[in-house]
Design a protein around this motif. Structure first.
Motif, PDB file in Angstrom:
ATOM      1  N   ASP A 396       0.829  -1.231   0.000  1.00  9.19           N
ATOM      2  CA  ASP A 396       0.000   0.000   0.000  1.00  9.19           C
ATOM      3  C   ASP A 396       0.848   1.260   0.000  1.00  9.19           C
ATOM      4  O   ASP A 396       0.418   2.304  -0.487  1.00  9.19           O
ATOM      5  N   GLU A 397       2.053   1.150   0.570  1.00  9.97           N
ATOM      6  CA  GLU A 397       2.871   2.377   0.744  1.00  9.97           C
ATOM      7  C   GLU A 397       3.562   2.828  -0.541  1.00  9.97           C
ATOM      8  O   GLU A 397       4.098   3.925  -0.586  1.00  9.97           O
ATOM      9  N   TYR A 398       3.588   1.991  -1.569  1.00 13.42           N
ATOM     10  CA  TYR A 398       4.363   2.334  -2.779  1.00 13.42           C
ATOM     11  C   TYR A 398       3.810   3.623  -3.397  1.00 13.42           C
ATOM     12  O   TYR A 398       2.622   3.732  -3.692  1.00 13.42           O
ATOM     13  N   ASN A 399       4.699   4.603  -3.589  1.00 15.66           N
ATOM     14  CA  ASN A 399       4.269   5.907  -4.129  1.00 15.66           C
ATOM     15  C   ASN A 399       4.550   5.959  -5.632  1.00 15.66           C
ATOM     16  O   ASN A 399       5.687   6.126  -6.062  1.00 15.66           O
ATOM     17  N   PHE A 400       3.497   5.819  -6.434  1.00 17.39           N
ATOM     18  CA  PHE A 400       3.684   5.734  -7.893  1.00 17.39           C
ATOM     19  C   PHE A 400       3.953   7.102  -8.516  1.00 17.39           C
ATOM     20  O   PHE A 400       4.578   7.195  -9.560  1.00 17.39           O
ATOM     21  N   GLU A 401       3.476   8.146  -7.870  1.00 18.73           N
ATOM     22  CA  GLU A 401       3.611   9.477  -8.475  1.00 18.73           C
ATOM     23  C   GLU A 401       4.956  10.115  -8.158  1.00 18.73           C
ATOM     24  O   GLU A 401       5.436  10.959  -8.871  1.00 18.73           O
ATOM     25  N   ASN A 402       5.546   9.694  -7.018  1.00 18.70           N
ATOM     26  CA  ASN A 402       6.811  10.316  -6.627  1.00 18.70           C
ATOM     27  C   ASN A 402       7.729   9.230  -6.067  1.00 18.70           C
ATOM     28  O   ASN A 402       7.878   9.076  -4.863  1.00 18.70           O
ATOM     29  N   GLU A 403       8.351   8.489  -6.969  1.00 17.59           N
ATOM     30  CA  GLU A 403       9.121   7.322  -6.538  1.00 17.59           C
ATOM     31  C   GLU A 403      10.434   7.743  -5.899  1.00 17.59           C
ATOM     32  O   GLU A 403      11.216   8.470  -6.497  1.00 17.59           O
ATOM     33  N   GLY A 404      10.649   7.277  -4.671  1.00 19.66           N
ATOM     34  CA  GLY A 404      11.875   7.641  -3.939  1.00 19.66           C
ATOM     35  C   GLY A 404      12.767   6.434  -3.737  1.00 19.66           C
ATOM     36  O   GLY A 404      12.713   5.463  -4.495  1.00 19.66           O
ATOM     37  N   GLU A 405      13.548   6.478  -2.640  1.00 20.05           N
ATOM     38  CA  GLU A 405      14.545   5.421  -2.399  1.00 20.05           C
ATOM     39  C   GLU A 405      13.878   4.074  -2.109  1.00 20.05           C
ATOM     40  O   GLU A 405      14.306   3.034  -2.605  1.00 20.05           O
ATOM     41  N   ASP A 406      12.806   4.098  -1.286  1.00 23.88           N
ATOM     42  CA  ASP A 406      12.124   2.832  -0.948  1.00 23.88           C
ATOM     43  C   ASP A 406      11.578   2.164  -2.209  1.00 23.88           C
ATOM     44  O   ASP A 406      11.658   0.946  -2.380  1.00 23.88           O
ATOM     45  N   GLU A 407      10.999   2.999  -3.088  1.00 23.28           N
ATOM     46  CA  GLU A 407      10.435   2.457  -4.333  1.00 23.28           C
ATOM     47  C   GLU A 407      11.542   1.867  -5.204  1.00 23.28           C
ATOM     48  O   GLU A 407      11.391   0.784  -5.774  1.00 23.28           O
ATOM     49  N   ALA A 408      12.674   2.571  -5.268  1.00 19.26           N
ATOM     50  CA  ALA A 408      13.808   2.073  -6.078  1.00 19.26           C
ATOM     51  C   ALA A 408      14.297   0.730  -5.531  1.00 19.26           C
ATOM     52  O   ALA A 408      14.633  -0.183  -6.299  1.00 19.26           O
ATOM     53  N   MET A 409      14.309   0.595  -4.193  1.00 17.44           N
ATOM     54  CA  MET A 409      14.754  -0.668  -3.598  1.00 17.44           C
ATOM     55  C   MET A 409      13.787  -1.802  -3.928  1.00 17.44           C
ATOM     56  O   MET A 409      14.195  -2.931  -4.185  1.00 17.44           O
ATOM     57  N   PHE A 410      12.485  -1.479  -3.947  1.00 13.53           N
ATOM     58  CA  PHE A 410      11.512  -2.524  -4.287  1.00 13.53           C
ATOM     59  C   PHE A 410      11.669  -2.954  -5.749  1.00 13.53           C
ATOM     60  O   PHE A 410      11.582  -4.141  -6.077  1.00 13.53           O
ATOM     61  N   VAL A 411      11.951  -1.984  -6.622  1.00 12.43           N
ATOM     62  CA  VAL A 411      12.155  -2.311  -8.044  1.00 12.43           C
ATOM     63  C   VAL A 411      13.360  -3.254  -8.184  1.00 12.43           C
ATOM     64  O   VAL A 411      13.332  -4.227  -8.953  1.00 12.43           O
ATOM     65  N   GLU A 412      14.446  -2.973  -7.431  1.00  9.16           N
ATOM     66  CA  GLU A 412      15.625  -3.853  -7.465  1.00  9.16           C
ATOM     67  C   GLU A 412      15.276  -5.245  -6.941  1.00  9.16           C
ATOM     68  O   GLU A 412      15.700  -6.263  -7.485  1.00  9.16           O
ATOM     69  N   TYR A 413      14.500  -5.266  -5.847  1.00  9.17           N
ATOM     70  CA  TYR A 413      14.105  -6.549  -5.251  1.00  9.17           C
ATOM     71  C   TYR A 413      13.258  -7.359  -6.246  1.00  9.17           C
ATOM     72  O   TYR A 413      13.422  -8.563  -6.394  1.00  9.17           O
ATOM     73  N   ARG A 414      12.377  -6.654  -6.974  1.00 11.76           N
ATOM     74  CA  ARG A 414      11.558  -7.336  -7.993  1.00 11.76           C
ATOM     75  C   ARG A 414      12.433  -7.982  -9.067  1.00 11.76           C
ATOM     76  O   ARG A 414      12.104  -9.028  -9.606  1.00 11.76           O
ATOM     77  N   LYS A 415      13.563  -7.327  -9.378  1.00 16.16           N
ATOM     78  CA  LYS A 415      14.480  -7.908 -10.385  1.00 16.16           C
ATOM     79  C   LYS A 415      15.042  -9.234  -9.876  1.00 16.16           C
ATOM     80  O   LYS A 415      15.224 -10.177 -10.646  1.00 16.16           O
ATOM     81  N   GLN A 416      15.336  -9.300  -8.563  1.00 12.90           N
ATOM     82  CA  GLN A 416      15.841 -10.552  -7.988  1.00 12.90           C
ATOM     83  C   GLN A 416      14.778 -11.649  -8.076  1.00 12.90           C
ATOM     84  O   GLN A 416      15.074 -12.797  -8.388  1.00 12.90           O
TER      85      GLN A 416
END
Length: 971
Positions: A396-416
């Motif tokens: 729920d916390e993922y911010n689609f309009e203003n992606e920050g560090e947490d969002e970038a980390m989740f994107v990296e985790y998704r790649k794994q």
């Protein structure tokens, strides 16, 4: 008294400058004082005395004294007298003794610096002057907490100096470090390990921070000491007991991780990991759900990952030896960890989950190698699949309009996680396909009421199958029927269930990404194209309220149309009408943000071009459609250019120039639909592009914003040379004349490829034009290269180097295009001037790329003008300048024969000599033997040898000989 005498010797004024708040004058004086103390023979000794006697209480002065000492040890140790070396040892021990008596410890930055200086002294003196280093320190420190702290910091500093593999060492340092480790293993490691045990036991209650430090030391040293000293009941039980102490457990976990990671015999490793696991399990550590401390669990997950990967490595090694019993035991050990792996993988904290991905990946790799899977293994595979599917879901916390560090980390985790999914597909493609199908179908049935993250992940899984189940050139809908029918069913559901209307940007994006990934589906079932086109064109796609979605959809739409253009005939005019407002040039003064950025509009213009060109309309209709697409751009361009010429404010000028540049770029992009002149003619579009040229070329004479305008018109001309071919030629002379006025290096560098493209494409046809433009272009280049530049302006130097390369490439194009007359008709003086620049480029500039080009040119000129009926006076030039260049260039110190690019230059140099011999014959051999080589002090034997090699037919022999010749000459 001593205190006073030292104070008198140290420059108190300079010491004031050590304070970070001191003014610049004092700081400069402190720096000068530091340099003076570092470089003097004995002035630094005052710093040693100040430390030994604790004269200064100011932390900055103490740190300063340690820095001065550090410099002596690091850079001047060999030059110090025995007494001075003794002074350093005594200073450090006295300072350490003071620490034992102090009520408060020094600040951490001073303790770290002291540890560094101790470690440097150890590295310099342990093997020679101070073999009892550790015994001296341990006997002084005992179990005093302040002393133990310095001892542990020193051990970590020694690890950094001697062991740390991330630090680059010279071969000599590496040899020294190996010797230090060997000596330590022999002489003191057991005593150090005993000291660690005592520290861990003594301080675990009273000083947890010291215990943690000590655990870090054990973890660092365990990789190179005898593991039996640590991996024994006494030590491991102590570590395990610390796993239950809140302040110590994270460090204890890291320490166990290092023990498990140590290289060892595979069966020993299996036994070690298994015994650890037994104890951890019986202590309740495997009950992950009951643990609330996520920081500890992240460390624990890393430990389990290390244990799992170690077991897999043991299994791999044992499997290669053919030892069936041990291999089976180790595989059983791996399998036993899978329930724990799954608990950690599916944990709601992504760091905990990410830390176990490595083990999971390698476990799947093991399964892939097995001849067949047991029921339990199939169940494990399915459980990993479900875990991956669950963890791919956004929270729920993922911010689609203003992606920050947490969002970038989740994107990296998704790649794994994607890597795991790909590996699952290799283990069992059928299971994966079935699992995705189940999740997808269930989500699509309830998408109206489901939360966005469930819908998004269902579509994403379908998207990810495209890479996980590879197909050549995206042909997912032919071949294996089980796969194709499943994918076809899911695609049919995706485009017909209405999910494209879901009101969340992540779902919208995933929908269009998936439609385009599987665009070949629509070739099989074209009846779905109208629905999907409408989704692209309305508020679900290009008119979505999110700019991010609109931007991505513009690109995806162009890809969709390119693949399916043959199926678009019935919709062309409707699509063009619907996107008309998206093809408008946004005027600079308009305050409203446009729906699409200019970059996005490029894709829209390309799409429009593809639709018009590939449609089945008659030529007249295509012509009319293309004109209605390009005419608004030409009209706007004329108006904006007139405005620009009157505008005085620089910011407004830049905005207008940008807008003009976009107009040219859009027109250029429409031509991407054409492959050559033929297709332009067939569509009746030659005239409209000629009109575009007529409209755009006046911008070249605009006195302001030249860089932007020239660059865009130049790019347009490049495209038109491909699309219109010789129809462009009438426009080139005037365009060139404008582009050569008031040039910068970058302008010329970009203009030369245009002329080279024309030369290479039209050859003889452009010979008169080239003869006319040749010297103006060359002179413009000379003028820019001759401009003075700041000595250390690297950007300007690089620009000149690139321009020089472009210039040589241009000359190479002209000489290589068979138009001898272009250079020959420039007049003797100009020819000489140009050819001298080529000689200069071959010899004087240490740029092997340019030098190679220069030798290619020289070889070509010898071929053209060096024969019996060549240019008058050229043979003289060959002997005076070209032959010497072939020797002077490789003899330069900057000519590096170990560099691959330089060796290519040398090959061209050899080929030039070969060409001269071909054209001048025995005359060259006579010149080399009697005049030139003797002038270089080459012995008659070597000279004869070289001449023989030049005369034999195999060029490869000459190239190898020349390399050896210059290697010898440079010794």
């Amino acid at each position: 008294m001593a205190c006073q005498s030292v104070s008198a010797v140290m420059d108190e004024q300079a010491l004031l400058g050590l304070n970070p708040n001191a003014d610049a004058r004092y700081r400069q004086r402190a720096m000068a004082y530091f340099e003076q103390l570092k470089e003097s023979q004995d002035a630094w000794e005052v710093c040693a005395e100040a430390l030994a006697k604790g004269i200064y209480s100011d932390d900055h002065v103490k740190f300063f004294c340690f820095q001065v000492l550090e410099h002596q040890i690091k850079f001047r140790h060999a030059g110090l007298s025995a007494a001075q070396q003794q002074l350093i040892r005594e200073t450090l021990m006295k300072w350490l003794q003071c620490q034992l008596m102090n009520t408060h410890p020094e600040k951490p930055f001073i303790r770290n610096k002291a540890a560094q200086v101790l470690a440097l002294t150890f590295v310099m003196e342990y093997l020679t002057l101070w073999p009892k280093f550790f015994f001296d320190i341990l006997s002084l420190v005992g179990l005093n907490p302040h002393g133990v702290d310095i001892y542990l910091r020193t051990l970590m500093a020694i690890d950094a100096e001697v062991v740390d593999r991330d630090i680059l060492h010279s071969p000599e340092e590496t040899r020294r470090n190996t010797l230090i480790k060997d000596t330590m293993r022999e002489q003191c490691i057991p005593h150090l390990v005993e000291s660690w045990f005592q520290i861990l036991q003594t301080y675990q209650q009273s000083h947890p921070e010291l215990t943690c430090q000590c655990l870090e030391v054990v973890g660092a040293f365990v990789s190179w000491i005898d593991l039996n000293l640590i991996a024994n009941d006494r030590f491991v039980n102590l570590l395990l007991s610390q796993m239950s102490v809140e302040e110590l457990r994270e460090e204890a976990c890291d320490c166990l991780f290092e023990i498990v990671n140590k290289g060892m015999d595979p069966m020993d490793k299996t036994k070690l990991v298994e015994s650890l696991c037994q104890v951890l399990q019986s202590a309740g550590f495997f009950n992950v759900e009951q643990e609330e401390d996520v920081d500890f669990l992240a460390k624990f997950s890393r430990l389990v990952n290390g244990m799992g990967q170690s077991l897999v490595l043991s299994w791999t090694k044992l499997a290669k030896t053919g030892n069936v019993k041990d291999t089976a035991e180790t595989l059983q050990a791996v399998e036993a960890k899978v329930p724990l792996l799954l608990q950690l993988l599916v944990h709601e904290d992504d760091d905990i989950s990410a830390n176990i991905v490595g083990f999971c990946y390698e476990y799947l790799h093991v399964l892939k190698q097995l001849p067949q899977l047991s029921e339990q293994q199939k169940a494990n595979v399915e459980a990993v699949m479900l875990a991956v599917m669950k963890k791919l879901t956004y929270d729920d916390e993922y911010n689609f309009e203003n992606e920050g560090e947490d969002e970038a980390m989740f994107v990296e985790y998704r790649k794994q996680l994607k890597m795991l999914l790909d590996r699952l597909a290799q283990v069992s493609p059928e299971l994966l396909l079935e699992a995705v199908r189940r999740v997808f179908t269930s989500s699509m049935q309830t998408w109206q009421t489901a939360p966005f993250m469930e819908v998004e992940v269902a579509i994403r899984l379908l998207y990810m199958l495209g890479e996980a189940l590879p197909a050549s050139h995206g042909a997912h809908f032919s071949g294996d029927t089980a796969k194709t029918s499943a994918l076809q069913d899911m695609m049919r559901t995706l485009v017909s269930c209405g999910v494209s209307s879901y009101q969340h940007s992540s779902v919208s994006l995933e929908f269009f990404e998936t439609v385009v990934r599987y665009d070949k589906f629509f070739i099989v079932e074209p009846q779905h194209i109208p629905n999907v086109l409408m989704a692209f064109l309305d508020q679900r796609g290009l008119r979505h309220n999110s700019p991010k979605v609109r931007s991505r959809v513009a690109y995806l739409f162009s890809r969709f149309i390119k693949t399916l253009h043959k199926h678009m005939n019935a919709f062309i005019e409707d699509i063009l009408t619907r996107i008309q407002d998206l093809l408008e040039l946004a005027p600079p003064e308009n305050g409203f943000p446009a729906l699409l950025t200019s970059d996005d509009q490029l894709f829209m213009f390309e799409t429009a071009g593809v639709l018009i060109v590939n449609g089945e309309s008659p030529v007249e209709r295509k012509q009319a459609l293309m004109r209605s697409l390009l005419l608004p751009l030409m009209d706007a361009f004329r108006l904006l250019l007139a405005k620009l010429l009157q505008e005085t404010e620089e910011e407004r000028q830049a905005a207008l120039a940008d807008c003009l540049s976009h107009a040219v770029g859009f027109a250029s992009r429409t031509s991407k639909a054409f492959s050559n002149k033929q297709t332009v003619k067939q569509c009746g579009c030659t005239e409209v592009y000629r009109d575009c040229m007529q409209s755009f070329l006046p911008a070249l004479s605009c006195p302001v914003q030249r860089g932007v305008l020239r660059s865009s018109v130049r790019s347009f001309l490049h495209r038109m040379i491909i699309c219109l071919e010789e129809e462009v030629l009438p426009f080139i002379p005037a365009a060139s004349e404008h582009m050569l006025k008031d040039c910068e290096a970058k302008d010329l560098q970009e203009f030369i490829p245009l002329i080279s493209q024309i030369t290479a494409k039209f050859k003889r046809q452009v010979s008169p034009f080239l003869q006319q433009v040749f010297m103006p272009l060359v002179l413009a280049i000379f003028e820019v290269l001759a401009r003075p530049a700041e000595e250390n302006d690297q950007a300007a130097a690089l620009e000149k180097q690139m321009l020089r390369r472009s210039y040589f490439t241009f000359i190479q194009t002209v000489t290589g295009s068979g138009m001898n007359e272009v250079m020959a008709n420039q007049g003797a003086e100009n020819i000489e001037r140009v050819v001298f620049t080529i000689i200069q480029g071959a010899v004087d500039f240490p740029d092997p790329i340019a030098q190679k080009t220069c030798f290619i040119i020289l070889s070509k000129l010898v071929e053209l003008w060096g024969g019996k009926d060549g240019m008058v006076g050229f043979p003289d030039f060959i002997y005076k300048h070209i032959v010497p260049a072939c020797f002077l260039a490789p003899l330069k110190p900057t000519f590096d024969l170990s560099d691959a690019q330089t060796v290519l230059t040398l090959s061209e140099c050899a080929l030039t000599l070969k060409m001269i011999h071909l054209k001048r014959g025995p005359e060259l051999i006579q010149f080399l033997q009697q005049e030139y080589l003797p002038s270089l002090q080459v012995s008659p034997e070597i000279s004869q040898e070289l001449c023989q090699v030049i005369q034999q037919p195999d060029v490869k022999v000459l190239k190898n000989y020349i390399k050896a010749f210059f290697q010898r000459a440079k010794l």
